[in-house]
Scaffold this motif. Sequence first.
Motif, mmCIF file in Angstrom:
data_model
loop_
_atom_site.group_PDB
_atom_site.id
_atom_site.type_symbol
_atom_site.label_atom_id
_atom_site.label_comp_id
_atom_site.label_asym_id
_atom_site.label_seq_id
_atom_site.Cartn_x
_atom_site.Cartn_y
_atom_site.Cartn_z
ATOM 1 N N ARG A 26 1.389 9.521 -8.579
ATOM 2 C CA ARG A 26 0.806 7.921 -8.212
ATOM 3 C C ARG A 26 0.643 7.793 -6.764
ATOM 4 O O ARG A 26 1.549 8.383 -5.765
ATOM 5 N N ILE A 27 -0.742 7.388 -6.382
ATOM 6 C CA ILE A 27 -0.969 7.032 -5.205
ATOM 7 C C ILE A 27 -1.479 5.653 -5.107
ATOM 8 O O ILE A 27 -2.366 4.901 -5.572
ATOM 9 N N GLN A 28 -0.875 5.120 -4.221
ATOM 10 C CA GLN A 28 -1.041 3.564 -3.568
ATOM 11 C C GLN A 28 -1.758 3.559 -2.417
ATOM 12 O O GLN A 28 -1.417 4.136 -1.425
ATOM 13 N N LEU A 29 -2.987 2.796 -2.543
ATOM 14 C CA LEU A 29 -3.804 2.407 -1.200
ATOM 15 C C LEU A 29 -3.567 0.809 -0.841
ATOM 16 O O LEU A 29 -4.509 0.101 -1.571
ATOM 17 N N PRO A 30 -2.915 0.634 -0.008
ATOM 18 C CA PRO A 30 -2.810 -0.915 0.441
ATOM 19 C C PRO A 30 -4.081 -1.167 1.403
ATOM 20 O O PRO A 30 -4.449 -0.545 2.069
#
Length: 276
Positions: A102-106
């Motif tokens: 899982r990769i989150q880009l804020p």
Amino acid sequence: MYGPGQFANGRNAVAEVYETDQRPRRRRGRGLLIVVVVLLLLLLGGLVVADSFGKSFAEGIIGDKVAEQVRAQKASSDTPEVTIEGFPFVTQVLDGEYQEIRIQLPHLTAPIDGDRKAALELLDIHAKTVRAPLDALRSGQGDITVQNVTATGTIDYPQLIKLIGQKGVQLSAKDGKLVGSARMTALGQQLDLSGTAKLTVVNGGIRVRFAEVKAANLPNVPFIQNAVDAYAAKMALDLPAPKLPLKLKVQAVAPEADGLKVTFGASDVSLGSGGL
């Protein structure tokens, strides 16, 4: 010959000797078991620490790769937050394949065309079947490939209105549809318009078309209806695919309370230099 009392005393003495001989053995057995348990706990604890350290290291490498792709697309975001799913991690390392990352880009801002940009509060990415050989993770130079990528993000309504470029337009979701409303002046009259939009995905981008735009106080005059139709045509929007990392393109779009929820997807993606 022994009397009854002597026999009893002798038996007690034998029992005492037997118990004296046995007690230390029980203590030694329990002590050995405790030592074994402690060693196993230390070993298990060491494996957990090593697993956690290795996981954090790999997540950092993958985060760096994604950040490189963001910059290569002339986009910007806060530091990627990477989580490798599954436990234990070490078995995935040895196999060189990870079921899901899982990769989150804020606070992602991605160029579209010209000066137009798409801003997403959060791009939530799920990469499945990730091939990352141990040498690639260790050196940080090898290629990492992803078989399937899906992501979601929201384009809020104020931003969408700005992209449409028509003053006075309001957008909202109702019964699973995008509803637009506006006020226009025709023949000296203020007309309150409303209509629903058809959302479609075209070449990895978003197309918005308003149809059956009506005014509650519209006089039965063809000229005014033509003016309303012309205004509705100006509310149309063609939004090409934003330039995102991992070759993500729009796959689906749906109106929600706070904006358009956009689903992105891609397959057979490289995280190495060749996939930028």
